[in-house]
Design a protein around this motif. Structure first.
Motif, mmCIF file in Angstrom:
data_model
loop_
_atom_site.group_PDB
_atom_site.id
_atom_site.type_symbol
_atom_site.label_atom_id
_atom_site.label_comp_id
_atom_site.label_asym_id
_atom_site.label_seq_id
_atom_site.Cartn_x
_atom_site.Cartn_y
_atom_site.Cartn_z
ATOM 1 N N GLU A 186 0.470 -1.752 0.082
ATOM 2 C CA GLU A 186 -0.196 -0.026 -0.432
ATOM 3 C C GLU A 186 0.924 0.836 -0.146
ATOM 4 O O GLU A 186 0.792 1.810 -0.647
ATOM 5 N N ARG A 187 1.777 0.880 1.159
ATOM 6 C CA ARG A 187 2.289 2.366 0.410
ATOM 7 C C ARG A 187 3.250 2.541 -0.460
ATOM 8 O O ARG A 187 3.595 3.833 -1.026
ATOM 9 N N PHE A 188 4.062 1.462 -1.048
ATOM 10 C CA PHE A 188 4.525 1.620 -2.052
ATOM 11 C C PHE A 188 3.764 2.227 -3.661
ATOM 12 O O PHE A 188 4.466 2.863 -4.330
ATOM 13 N N ALA A 189 2.256 1.337 -3.604
ATOM 14 C CA ALA A 189 1.246 2.346 -4.256
ATOM 15 C C ALA A 189 1.281 3.243 -4.416
ATOM 16 O O ALA A 189 0.835 3.697 -5.092
ATOM 17 N N GLU A 190 1.317 4.301 -3.332
ATOM 18 C CA GLU A 190 1.307 5.316 -2.944
ATOM 19 C C GLU A 190 2.450 6.712 -3.447
ATOM 20 O O GLU A 190 2.296 7.718 -3.602
ATOM 21 N N MET A 191 3.470 5.874 -2.709
ATOM 22 C CA MET A 191 5.110 6.635 -2.795
ATOM 23 C C MET A 191 5.704 6.413 -4.967
ATOM 24 O O MET A 191 6.319 7.287 -5.448
ATOM 25 N N LYS A 192 5.465 5.211 -6.107
ATOM 26 C CA LYS A 192 6.087 4.681 -7.113
ATOM 27 C C LYS A 192 4.794 4.791 -8.093
ATOM 28 O O LYS A 192 4.176 4.146 -7.223
ATOM 29 N N PRO A 193 4.800 4.567 -9.307
ATOM 30 C CA PRO A 193 4.149 4.187 -10.224
ATOM 31 C C PRO A 193 3.849 2.857 -10.331
ATOM 32 O O PRO A 193 4.208 2.027 -11.246
ATOM 33 N N VAL A 194 3.058 2.249 -8.766
ATOM 34 C CA VAL A 194 3.079 0.410 -9.568
ATOM 35 C C VAL A 194 1.544 0.568 -8.468
ATOM 36 O O VAL A 194 0.939 1.646 -8.065
ATOM 37 N N LYS A 195 0.780 -0.861 -8.751
ATOM 38 C CA LYS A 195 -0.485 -0.471 -7.982
ATOM 39 C C LYS A 195 -0.862 -2.122 -7.637
ATOM 40 O O LYS A 195 -0.514 -2.899 -8.081
ATOM 41 N N ILE A 196 -1.742 -2.479 -7.345
ATOM 42 C CA ILE A 196 -2.574 -3.496 -6.227
ATOM 43 C C ILE A 196 -3.111 -4.616 -7.609
ATOM 44 O O ILE A 196 -4.347 -3.676 -7.518
ATOM 45 N N VAL A 197 -3.024 -5.406 -7.297
ATOM 46 C CA VAL A 197 -4.022 -6.881 -8.519
ATOM 47 C C VAL A 197 -5.172 -7.317 -7.438
ATOM 48 O O VAL A 197 -5.649 -7.863 -8.394
ATOM 49 N N ALA A 198 -3.907 -7.636 -6.292
ATOM 50 C CA ALA A 198 -4.692 -8.750 -6.052
ATOM 51 C C ALA A 198 -4.605 -8.917 -4.897
ATOM 52 O O ALA A 198 -3.045 -8.633 -3.898
ATOM 53 N N THR A 199 -5.162 -9.796 -3.668
ATOM 54 C CA THR A 199 -4.563 -9.552 -1.691
ATOM 55 C C THR A 199 -4.780 -11.158 -2.121
ATOM 56 O O THR A 199 -6.316 -11.729 -2.046
ATOM 57 N N LEU A 200 -3.621 -11.793 -0.597
ATOM 58 C CA LEU A 200 -3.648 -13.034 -0.587
ATOM 59 C C LEU A 200 -3.981 -13.159 0.822
ATOM 60 O O LEU A 200 -3.034 -12.458 1.751
ATOM 61 N N VAL A 201 -5.233 -13.289 1.326
ATOM 62 C CA VAL A 201 -5.456 -13.844 2.565
ATOM 63 C C VAL A 201 -4.441 -14.515 3.587
ATOM 64 O O VAL A 201 -5.150 -15.881 3.520
ATOM 65 N N THR A 202 -2.800 -13.727 3.923
ATOM 66 C CA THR A 202 -2.437 -15.238 4.584
ATOM 67 C C THR A 202 -2.285 -14.898 6.061
ATOM 68 O O THR A 202 -2.154 -15.796 7.130
ATOM 69 N N GLY A 203 -3.168 -13.149 6.658
ATOM 70 C CA GLY A 203 -3.418 -13.882 8.519
ATOM 71 C C GLY A 203 -2.044 -14.091 9.099
ATOM 72 O O GLY A 203 -2.131 -14.596 9.918
ATOM 73 N N GLU A 204 -1.383 -12.998 8.752
ATOM 74 C CA GLU A 204 0.127 -12.887 9.184
ATOM 75 C C GLU A 204 0.140 -12.023 10.140
ATOM 76 O O GLU A 204 -1.019 -11.323 9.885
ATOM 77 N N SER A 205 0.815 -11.966 11.638
ATOM 78 C CA SER A 205 1.228 -11.453 12.902
ATOM 79 C C SER A 205 2.601 -11.236 12.899
ATOM 80 O O SER A 205 3.313 -11.757 12.648
ATOM 81 N N TYR A 206 2.530 -9.851 12.922
ATOM 82 C CA TYR A 206 4.335 -9.640 13.184
ATOM 83 C C TYR A 206 4.733 -9.506 15.098
ATOM 84 O O TYR A 206 4.001 -9.182 14.922
ATOM 85 N N GLY A 207 5.687 -10.039 14.735
ATOM 86 C CA GLY A 207 6.232 -9.893 16.771
ATOM 87 C C GLY A 207 7.733 -9.817 16.414
ATOM 88 O O GLY A 207 8.166 -9.768 15.418
ATOM 89 N N ILE A 208 8.466 -9.459 17.558
ATOM 90 C CA ILE A 208 10.267 -9.390 17.850
ATOM 91 C C ILE A 208 10.696 -10.260 18.196
ATOM 92 O O ILE A 208 9.815 -11.177 19.214
ATOM 93 N N ALA A 209 11.404 -10.744 17.673
ATOM 94 C CA ALA A 209 12.237 -11.838 17.880
ATOM 95 C C ALA A 209 13.315 -11.754 18.333
ATOM 96 O O ALA A 209 14.312 -10.477 18.508
ATOM 97 N N VAL A 210 13.606 -13.086 19.709
ATOM 98 C CA VAL A 210 15.090 -12.587 20.360
ATOM 99 C C VAL A 210 15.474 -14.176 19.925
ATOM 100 O O VAL A 210 14.914 -15.012 19.700
ATOM 101 N N ARG A 211 16.960 -13.597 20.614
ATOM 102 C CA ARG A 211 17.324 -15.644 20.859
ATOM 103 C C ARG A 211 16.344 -16.569 21.712
ATOM 104 O O ARG A 211 15.906 -16.595 22.389
ATOM 105 N N LYS A 212 16.622 -17.659 21.465
ATOM 106 C CA LYS A 212 15.401 -18.638 21.293
ATOM 107 C C LYS A 212 15.713 -18.648 23.803
ATOM 108 O O LYS A 212 17.345 -18.884 23.661
ATOM 109 N N GLY A 213 14.832 -18.218 23.829
ATOM 110 C CA GLY A 213 14.733 -19.060 25.520
ATOM 111 C C GLY A 213 15.707 -17.628 26.541
ATOM 112 O O GLY A 213 16.093 -18.137 27.675
ATOM 113 N N ASN A 214 15.497 -16.535 25.120
ATOM 114 C CA ASN A 214 16.180 -14.931 25.420
ATOM 115 C C ASN A 214 15.166 -14.932 26.856
ATOM 116 O O ASN A 214 14.424 -13.531 26.624
#
Ligand code: ARG
Length: 244
Positions: A186-214
């Motif tokens: 969406e940000r690139f579509a505002e900044m650059k000459p590109v457009k979105i033609v499809a959304t693939l509903v993957t339902g992802e969540s972002y997290g902050i990662a740390v070393r395992k066990g930290n």
């Protein structure tokens, strides 16, 4: 004399405790606006401000290190960085190697093409070429759902270390489409000459990662996230980076 000595002790203790604020090395891949990008030689974006806000409330310091997205998890594992914040999706595979904070953002995958092209969602099959960033969930989606399913030849997937290169390849016609996270598309579509033609509903969540066990650092990050949300700072950041 005694007073001066006492003052000296107090100052030393203060200096020591101030100086002792831990510094964590934070890895990112600064090619992903509005989450992380370079502006006037500085690392800026939602993730950059979020990790700084968490560090502030939890009393630690951070130092940003920019690297390719696919190096982040190996770098965490090897102890080169302590934290990774890079619009990173929490996946089962990654959870085997690193630990993730509570989710802080949600995304799907979008398909973008050049603004003046006639491509639609069928750009994902046949003889077209698709650009992705190496090791991202977009890369995995294309491999799993297009290549393995036989819709696309594996040579037609072009992998780039940085999203900047993937986008450049789209703009200069080296690839027909890019598959990438919806907020960034969406940000690139505002900044650059590109457009979105499809959304693939993957339902992802972002997290902050740390070393395992930290778990000590993970607890600080989760606590910091909660505080940044309840103080209203999170809302301010959302307005700043996603507000229209
Ligand atoms: N969310 C996607 C993933 O986890 C893409 C993240 C890319 N991040 C970046 N800073 N380039 O794979």
């Amino acid at each position: 004399m005694k007073k001066i000595f006492l003052l000296f002790v107090i100052i030393s203790v203060l200096a020591l405790s101030l100086g002792m604020a831990a510094t964590y090395i934070v890895g990112t891949s600064a090619d992903f606006p509005p989450f992380e990008y370079v502006q006037n030689g500085k690392y800026v974006g939602f993730d950059m401000e979020l990790i700084n806000a968490i560090a502030n409330v939890e009393g630690f310091k951070v130092q940003i290190r920019d690297m390719s997205f696919d190096s982040l998890i190996p770098a965490l594992k090897a102890g080169v960085i302590d934290i990774a914040i890079a619009g990173m999706t929490i996946t089962n595979e990654r959870q085997k190697i690193v630990d993730f904070s509570d989710p802080y953002w949600y995304a799907n995958q979008d398909v973008i093409v050049k603004k003046d092209s006639n491509f639609n969602v069928t750009v994902l099959c046949g003889n077209h070429t698709i650009g992705v960033q190496t090791g991202t969930t977009g890369d995995l989606w294309v491999s799993d759902n297009l290549v393995k399913a036989g819709y696309l030849n594996k040579n037609n997937v072009k992998r780039y270390q940085s999203f900047i290169y993937s986008l450049q390849a789209l703009l200069n016609g080296s690839v027909d489409a890019n598959v990438l996270d919806s907020p960034v598309a969406e940000r690139f579509a505002e900044m650059k000459p590109v457009k979105i033609v499809a959304t693939l509903v993957t339902g992802e969540s972002y997290g902050i990662a740390v070393r395992k066990g930290n778990s000590e650092l993970l607890a600080k990050i989760n606590d910091g996230l909660k505080k940044v949300k309840s103080s209203g700072e999170m809302t301010k950041l959302i307005d700043k980076y996603f507000g229209k």
